[in-house]
Design a protein around this motif. Sequence first.
Motif, PDB file in Angstrom:
ATOM      1  N   MET A   1       0.828  -1.209   0.000  1.00 48.45           N
ATOM      2  CA  MET A   1       0.000   0.000   0.000  1.00 48.45           C
ATOM      3  C   MET A   1       0.864   1.262   0.000  1.00 48.45           C
ATOM      4  O   MET A   1       0.604   2.224  -0.689  1.00 48.45           O
ATOM      5  CB  MET A   1      -0.913  -0.025   1.238  1.00 48.45           C
ATOM      6  N   ARG A   2       1.945   1.186   0.821  1.00 48.83           N
ATOM      7  CA  ARG A   2       2.839   2.346   0.904  1.00 48.83           C
ATOM      8  C   ARG A   2       3.464   2.666  -0.451  1.00 48.83           C
ATOM      9  O   ARG A   2       3.618   3.810  -0.823  1.00 48.83           O
ATOM     10  CB  ARG A   2       3.958   2.066   1.909  1.00 48.83           C
ATOM     11  N   ARG A   3       3.854   1.587  -1.156  1.00 45.52           N
ATOM     12  CA  ARG A   3       4.479   1.783  -2.469  1.00 45.52           C
ATOM     13  C   ARG A   3       3.506   2.494  -3.415  1.00 45.52           C
ATOM     14  O   ARG A   3       3.876   3.363  -4.177  1.00 45.52           O
ATOM     15  CB  ARG A   3       4.909   0.435  -3.049  1.00 45.52           C
ATOM     16  N   GLY A   4       2.215   2.113  -3.342  1.00 47.47           N
ATOM     17  CA  GLY A   4       1.192   2.762  -4.164  1.00 47.47           C
ATOM     18  C   GLY A   4       1.077   4.241  -3.843  1.00 47.47           C
ATOM     19  O   GLY A   4       0.999   5.080  -4.743  1.00 47.47           O
ATOM     20  N   ASN A   5       1.094   4.557  -2.535  1.00 49.91           N
ATOM     21  CA  ASN A   5       1.044   5.968  -2.111  1.00 49.91           C
ATOM     22  C   ASN A   5       2.257   6.739  -2.617  1.00 49.91           C
ATOM     23  O   ASN A   5       2.151   7.884  -3.027  1.00 49.91           O
ATOM     24  CB  ASN A   5       0.985   6.060  -0.584  1.00 49.91           C
ATOM     25  N   SER A   6       3.410   6.101  -2.553  1.00 50.77           N
ATOM     26  CA  SER A   6       4.646   6.749  -3.022  1.00 50.77           C
ATOM     27  C   SER A   6       4.566   7.066  -4.515  1.00 50.77           C
ATOM     28  O   SER A   6       5.003   8.128  -4.953  1.00 50.77           O
ATOM     29  CB  SER A   6       5.849   5.841  -2.762  1.00 50.77           C
ATOM     30  N   LYS A   7       3.996   6.128  -5.274  1.00 47.67           N
ATOM     31  CA  LYS A   7       3.860   6.346  -6.720  1.00 47.67           C
ATOM     32  C   LYS A   7       2.929   7.524  -7.013  1.00 47.67           C
ATOM     33  O   LYS A   7       3.202   8.350  -7.874  1.00 47.67           O
ATOM     34  CB  LYS A   7       3.319   5.078  -7.407  1.00 47.67           C
ATOM     35  N   VAL A   8       1.804   7.564  -6.277  1.00 46.91           N
ATOM     36  CA  VAL A   8       0.853   8.667  -6.459  1.00 46.91           C
ATOM     37  C   VAL A   8       1.515  10.005  -6.129  1.00 46.91           C
ATOM     38  O   VAL A   8       1.398  10.983  -6.867  1.00 46.91           O
ATOM     39  CB  VAL A   8      -0.414   8.453  -5.577  1.00 46.91           C
ATOM     40  N   LYS A   9       2.225  10.016  -4.995  1.00 43.96           N
ATOM     41  CA  LYS A   9       2.928  11.251  -4.582  1.00 43.96           C
ATOM     42  C   LYS A   9       3.947  11.678  -5.633  1.00 43.96           C
ATOM     43  O   LYS A   9       4.083  12.855  -5.949  1.00 43.96           O
ATOM     44  CB  LYS A   9       3.636  11.027  -3.243  1.00 43.96           C
ATOM     45  N   LEU A  10       4.673  10.678  -6.158  1.00 41.17           N
ATOM     46  CA  LEU A  10       5.678  10.974  -7.177  1.00 41.17           C
ATOM     47  C   LEU A  10       5.023  11.567  -8.420  1.00 41.17           C
ATOM     48  O   LEU A  10       5.500  12.580  -8.968  1.00 41.17           O
ATOM     49  CB  LEU A  10       6.441   9.700  -7.543  1.00 41.17           C
ATOM     50  N   LEU A  11       3.910  10.990  -8.853  1.00 43.41           N
ATOM     51  CA  LEU A  11       3.202  11.493 -10.034  1.00 43.41           C
ATOM     52  C   LEU A  11       2.680  12.912  -9.805  1.00 43.41           C
ATOM     53  O   LEU A  11       2.771  13.771 -10.687  1.00 43.41           O
ATOM     54  CB  LEU A  11       2.038  10.560 -10.399  1.00 43.41           C
ATOM     55  N   ILE A  12       2.130  13.155  -8.616  1.00 40.74           N
ATOM     56  CA  ILE A  12       1.638  14.506  -8.293  1.00 40.74           C
ATOM     57  C   ILE A  12       2.802  15.498  -8.288  1.00 40.74           C
ATOM     58  O   ILE A  12       2.715  16.588  -8.851  1.00 40.74           O
ATOM     59  CB  ILE A  12       0.908  14.513  -6.929  1.00 40.74           C
ATOM     60  N   GLY A  13       3.912  15.092  -7.666  1.00 42.36           N
ATOM     61  CA  GLY A  13       5.100  15.964  -7.605  1.00 42.36           C
ATOM     62  C   GLY A  13       5.621  16.309  -8.989  1.00 42.36           C
ATOM     63  O   GLY A  13       5.908  17.472  -9.280  1.00 42.36           O
ATOM     64  N   VAL A  14       5.732  15.278  -9.834  1.00 40.44           N
ATOM     65  CA  VAL A  14       6.199  15.496 -11.213  1.00 40.44           C
ATOM     66  C   VAL A  14       5.223  16.404 -11.960  1.00 40.44           C
ATOM     67  O   VAL A  14       5.626  17.300 -12.717  1.00 40.44           O
ATOM     68  CB  VAL A  14       6.366  14.152 -11.949  1.00 40.44           C
ATOM     69  N   GLY A  15       3.923  16.214 -11.727  1.00 41.63           N
ATOM     70  CA  GLY A  15       2.904  17.054 -12.369  1.00 41.63           C
ATOM     71  C   GLY A  15       3.045  18.517 -11.988  1.00 41.63           C
ATOM     72  O   GLY A  15       2.949  19.405 -12.840  1.00 41.63           O
ATOM     73  N   ILE A  16       3.285  18.757 -10.694  1.00 40.57           N
ATOM     74  CA  ILE A  16       3.468  20.138 -10.215  1.00 40.57           C
ATOM     75  C   ILE A  16       4.686  20.777 -10.895  1.00 40.57           C
ATOM     76  O   ILE A  16       4.642  21.920 -11.352  1.00 40.57           O
ATOM     77  CB  ILE A  16       3.623  20.169  -8.676  1.00 40.57           C
ATOM     78  N   VAL A  17       5.780  20.018 -10.953  1.00 46.13           N
ATOM     79  CA  VAL A  17       7.015  20.543 -11.579  1.00 46.13           C
ATOM     80  C   VAL A  17       6.780  20.852 -13.056  1.00 46.13           C
ATOM     81  O   VAL A  17       7.160  21.930 -13.545  1.00 46.13           O
ATOM     82  CB  VAL A  17       8.171  19.533 -11.409  1.00 46.13           C
ATOM     83  N   LEU A  18       6.149  19.934 -13.771  1.00 45.90           N
ATOM     84  CA  LEU A  18       5.917  20.131 -15.211  1.00 45.90           C
ATOM     85  C   LEU A  18       5.002  21.327 -15.463  1.00 45.90           C
ATOM     86  O   LEU A  18       5.239  22.128 -16.373  1.00 45.90           O
ATOM     87  CB  LEU A  18       5.318  18.867 -15.837  1.00 45.90           C
ATOM     88  N   PHE A  19       3.954  21.460 -14.643  1.00 45.09           N
ATOM     89  CA  PHE A  19       3.035  22.593 -14.798  1.00 45.09           C
ATOM     90  C   PHE A  19       3.767  23.920 -14.546  1.00 45.09           C
ATOM     91  O   PHE A  19       3.584  24.899 -15.275  1.00 45.09           O
ATOM     92  CB  PHE A  19       1.845  22.461 -13.835  1.00 45.09           C
ATOM     93  N   THR A  20       4.608  23.924 -13.508  1.00 43.09           N
ATOM     94  CA  THR A  20       5.372  25.137 -13.171  1.00 43.09           C
ATOM     95  C   THR A  20       6.305  25.527 -14.315  1.00 43.09           C
ATOM     96  O   THR A  20       6.399  26.703 -14.681  1.00 43.09           O
ATOM     97  CB  THR A  20       6.197  24.907 -11.882  1.00 43.09           C
ATOM     98  N   LEU A  21       6.990  24.539 -14.879  1.00 43.89           N
ATOM     99  CA  LEU A  21       7.905  24.800 -16.000  1.00 43.89           C
ATOM    100  C   LEU A  21       7.146  25.317 -17.221  1.00 43.89           C
ATOM    101  O   LEU A  21       7.580  26.271 -17.871  1.00 43.89           O
ATOM    102  CB  LEU A  21       8.665  23.518 -16.367  1.00 43.89           C
ATOM    103  N   PHE A  22       5.995  24.698 -17.513  1.00 41.27           N
ATOM    104  CA  PHE A  22       5.191  25.133 -18.659  1.00 41.27           C
ATOM    105  C   PHE A  22       4.728  26.578 -18.465  1.00 41.27           C
ATOM    106  O   PHE A  22       4.816  27.395 -19.390  1.00 41.27           O
ATOM    107  CB  PHE A  22       3.973  24.209 -18.826  1.00 41.27           C
ATOM    108  N   LYS A  23       4.241  26.879 -17.264  1.00 46.73           N
ATOM    109  CA  LYS A  23       3.739  28.229 -16.970  1.00 46.73           C
ATOM    110  C   LYS A  23       4.852  29.268 -17.137  1.00 46.73           C
ATOM    111  O   LYS A  23       4.639  30.341 -17.704  1.00 46.73           O
ATOM    112  CB  LYS A  23       3.186  28.259 -15.545  1.00 46.73           C
TER     113      LYS A  23
END
Length: 256
Positions: A1-23
Amino acid sequence: MRRGNSKVKLLIGVGIVLFTLFKYYSNSEVNEFTGKKQHISMTTDEEVAIGLQSAPQMAQQHGGLYPDQNYQKMVDRVGQKLVDNSVARQTNYRYDFHLLRDPNTINAFALPGGQIFITYALFSKLKNEDQLAGVLGHEIGHVVGRHSAERMAKQGLTQGILSGVAVGFDPSTAQGAAAIANVINMSYGRDDELESDELGVKFMIDAGYNPAELIGVMQILKAAAGPNRTPERMSTHPDPENRIEKIKEAIKKYGK
């Protein structure tokens, strides 16, 4: 379960970074007065509004305005002469010059949109009108170069990336990213200072002032910093000796 949470967090983190760079990178324009490509997310009218709104608070932090109107009139006259005889006149900014009461802090600075300040502590050390023109010309350079607006956009980029890293990665990674971001932002600050020195030299020459007097200003700043000044790599300002070399190059470049 923890690994699943880590993956979700990683995807959200990467999404935030990509959105910031695009903006950040989608807001791109060339400064018509410097020819420099910049990433800025605000209009010149917004810069003017921020400067006007912040000016009273900045004056208050330095003890208010200097009471001698003769000195203030001199600052106004020299500042206006620089604006009237340079590309600054073609910008949409509203230039106001303020002599601050502060007798201890040797400094001058510019807010977005044309609000420019010099402390009495620095003003009183200047030897002639040309040196005053050098200080004010440098600060006008910051306004024309849109350095405050550019800095705000870079801070937004940095904060967005750090937020993404904090969400998606472990705390030690986030701390390392913050340290790197701090060093990068300092180097941006040094580049802005050097560009403003060059613009200041050009504005001085255009207005009929002796640009070599800006070297004297650098010597005043160096003496004020003393022997224990912060090393250049840890400071937002270049070393005065390096600035003097760049000023000499600018004088050769723009001298008539």
